[in-house]
Design a protein around this motif. Structure first.
Motif, PDB file in Angstrom:
ATOM      1  N   VAL A  95      -5.891  19.331  24.895  1.00 24.13           N
ATOM      2  CA  VAL A  95      -5.822  17.768  24.356  1.00 24.13           C
ATOM      3  C   VAL A  95      -6.633  17.577  23.319  1.00 24.13           C
ATOM      4  N   ASP A  96      -5.797  16.604  22.305  1.00 21.93           N
ATOM      5  CA  ASP A  96      -6.225  16.259  21.117  1.00 21.93           C
ATOM      6  C   ASP A  96      -7.577  15.345  21.287  1.00 21.93           C
ATOM      7  N   THR A  97      -8.720  15.433  20.796  1.00 17.16           N
ATOM      8  CA  THR A  97      -9.950  14.730  21.231  1.00 17.16           C
ATOM      9  C   THR A  97      -9.640  13.375  20.623  1.00 17.16           C
ATOM     10  N   ASN A  98      -8.811  13.100  19.732  1.00 18.73           N
ATOM     11  CA  ASN A  98      -8.722  11.426  19.240  1.00 18.73           C
ATOM     12  C   ASN A  98      -7.570  10.832  19.909  1.00 18.73           C
ATOM     13  N   SER A  99      -6.151  11.646  20.031  1.00 19.44           N
ATOM     14  CA  SER A  99      -5.337  10.601  20.500  1.00 19.44           C
ATOM     15  C   SER A  99      -5.203  10.985  21.976  1.00 19.44           C
ATOM     16  N   PRO A 122     -22.664  25.655  27.745  1.00 18.97           N
ATOM     17  CA  PRO A 122     -23.567  24.818  26.713  1.00 18.97           C
ATOM     18  C   PRO A 122     -22.978  24.752  25.215  1.00 18.97           C
ATOM     19  N   VAL A 123     -21.829  25.628  24.935  1.00 19.83           N
ATOM     20  CA  VAL A 123     -21.268  25.595  23.621  1.00 19.83           C
ATOM     21  C   VAL A 123     -20.049  24.901  23.631  1.00 19.83           C
ATOM     22  N   SER A 124     -20.091  23.439  23.246  1.00 20.81           N
ATOM     23  CA  SER A 124     -18.915  22.659  23.230  1.00 20.81           C
ATOM     24  C   SER A 124     -17.614  23.082  22.265  1.00 20.81           C
ATOM     25  N   LYS A 125     -16.367  22.885  22.912  1.00 22.39           N
ATOM     26  CA  LYS A 125     -15.374  23.178  22.124  1.00 22.39           C
ATOM     27  C   LYS A 125     -14.334  22.017  22.252  1.00 22.39           C
ATOM     28  N   TYR A 126     -14.054  21.454  21.216  1.00 18.50           N
ATOM     29  CA  TYR A 126     -13.073  20.070  21.190  1.00 18.50           C
ATOM     30  C   TYR A 126     -12.012  20.628  20.144  1.00 18.50           C
ATOM     31  N   ALA A 127     -10.757  20.133  20.393  1.00 22.09           N
ATOM     32  CA  ALA A 127      -9.693  20.474  19.544  1.00 22.09           C
ATOM     33  C   ALA A 127      -9.088  19.182  18.930  1.00 22.09           C
TER      34      ALA A 127
END
Length: 365
Positions: A95-99, A122-127
């Motif tokens: 999932v694209d974090t913005n769209s 606890p280690v975040s990962k956003y795409a």
């Protein structure tokens, strides 16, 4: 009963407050989420069973070469299955974090370790679909920018530590799940599962439990996936990590639900990964390079199938020929209570029910 269930529901509400908090960064409304699965558990992660919309901004979708699709709440859960099934995977989306749209994970830019909350770690990962978007997010919330392969490697390296932390948090949930299962569910349907998500789908598909909300369903799923979490380990047979079964050579500590034990008067202990191997040894120890006799034995213990607690093997009852298998295949399944053994035999197509003294060497073949 109603009073007890009300108390349970109150406790669950406390434990799952973080899941229902409206300010959760990962959460989106159902109308904004893309859920690709078509089965009964389409709203839940295939690995951990968590609600996909609650953690939607970190969702990953895997399409396998056979056309089957699974959806995971996080890169952590994606990493859980990747090691074993990477050669069967056709493509992976994130999932694209913005769209909030699904994009090709291999072309995404991940921000790892930002101040935003992580999912299952606890280690975040956003795409993000573009490097510019990732850089902007990084400026606002910190973290490092990585490719999918780099981020997946980080997730895999953190699995053991993350899972240990998750297991500790799941212990009280599993204990509540056990109580719910025993009071509101059809225990005939009990079986083993490869993941919490698989347990949850089984519960839904087979209508095993009645009147469970999503939090209670998650708790029962956690319990069924790993009943060991709900067990009082002080009442179990304690097995040294390096103890090997003298019959088959397997490390017994890997199979805590099946442990059997022979204690000798000289203080030595033999551990077995099932009653079947223990009885083979009991009848013929010299075959396994041991010279002691039955007179040298001080105590014989087994693990009760339902409670997983240590029981006196000589006072137990055993079901033979059921459709439940142990580490070494068909097993003599022990019960402290004869009524439970008889019910188990009926539910699982057992061929016979015997006491310890009725076990014959030919039965072990």
């Amino acid at each position: 009963m109603k009073k007890n269930l009300s108390l349970l529901m109150f406790l669950f509400a406390l434990m799952f407050t973080n899941l229902n908090a409206g300010e959760m960064y990962q959460t989106v409304e159902a109308k904004d989420a893309t859920l690709v699965k078509t089965n009964s558990s389409k709203e839940f992660c295939d690995v951990c069973g968590m609600p996909l919309t609650k953690f939607y901004k970190t969702n990953h979708v895997t399409e396998f070469k056979n056309g089957h699709k699974e959806q995971y709440c996080s890169l952590h859960c994606q990493a859980e299955i990747h090691e074993d099934y990477h050669d069967k995977i056709k493509n992976i989306q994130v999932v694209d974090t913005n769209s909030l749209k699904l994009i090709d994970a291999t072309k995404a830019f991940y921000v790892v370790g930002s101040s935003k909350p992580g999912t299952m770690s606890p280690v975040s990962k956003y795409a993000f679909s573009t490097k510019e978007a990732a850089i902007k997010f990084q400026k606002d919330f910190g973290g490092e920018i990585h490719s999918f392969e780099e981020s997946l490697k980080i997730a895999k390296e953190g699995l053991n530590k993350d899972n240990k932390s998750l297991e500790e948090k799941r212990i009280p949930i599993a204990k509540k799940g056990k109580k719910i299962f025993e009071s509101l569910c059809n225990q005939i349907e009990l079986k083993e599962f490869n993941s919490i998500g698989e347990a949850k789908q089984y519960l839904i598909d087979n209508n095993v439990c009645k009147n469970l909300d999503s939090q209670m369903l998650q708790s029962v799923s956690i319990y069924l996936y790993d009943p060991m979490l709900a067990v009082d380990k002080s009442k179990m047979i304690k097995v040294p990590e390096d103890a090997k079964c003298p019959v088959c050579g397997m490390f017994v500590s890997k199979f805590p639900k099946w442990v059997a034990q022979i204690q000798l008067k000289d203080g030595h202990n033999h551990y077995f990964d099932g009653v079947k191997d223990m009885m083979k040894f009991y009848f013929n120890p010299s075959k396994y390079e041991h010279t002691h006799t039955k007179d040298d034995i001080s105590q014989i213990n087994a693990t009760d199938y339902y409670t997983l607690e240590l029981i006196d093997a000589k006072k137990a009852y055993y079901v033979i020929g059921s459709n439940i298998y142990g580490p070494m295949g068909e097993e003599l399944i022990p019960f402290k209570n004869k009524d439970e053994a008889q019910k188990f035999m009926t539910d699982h197509f057992g061929k016979s029910l015997v006491s310890f003294d009725e076990i014959k060497e030919e039965m072990l073949k």
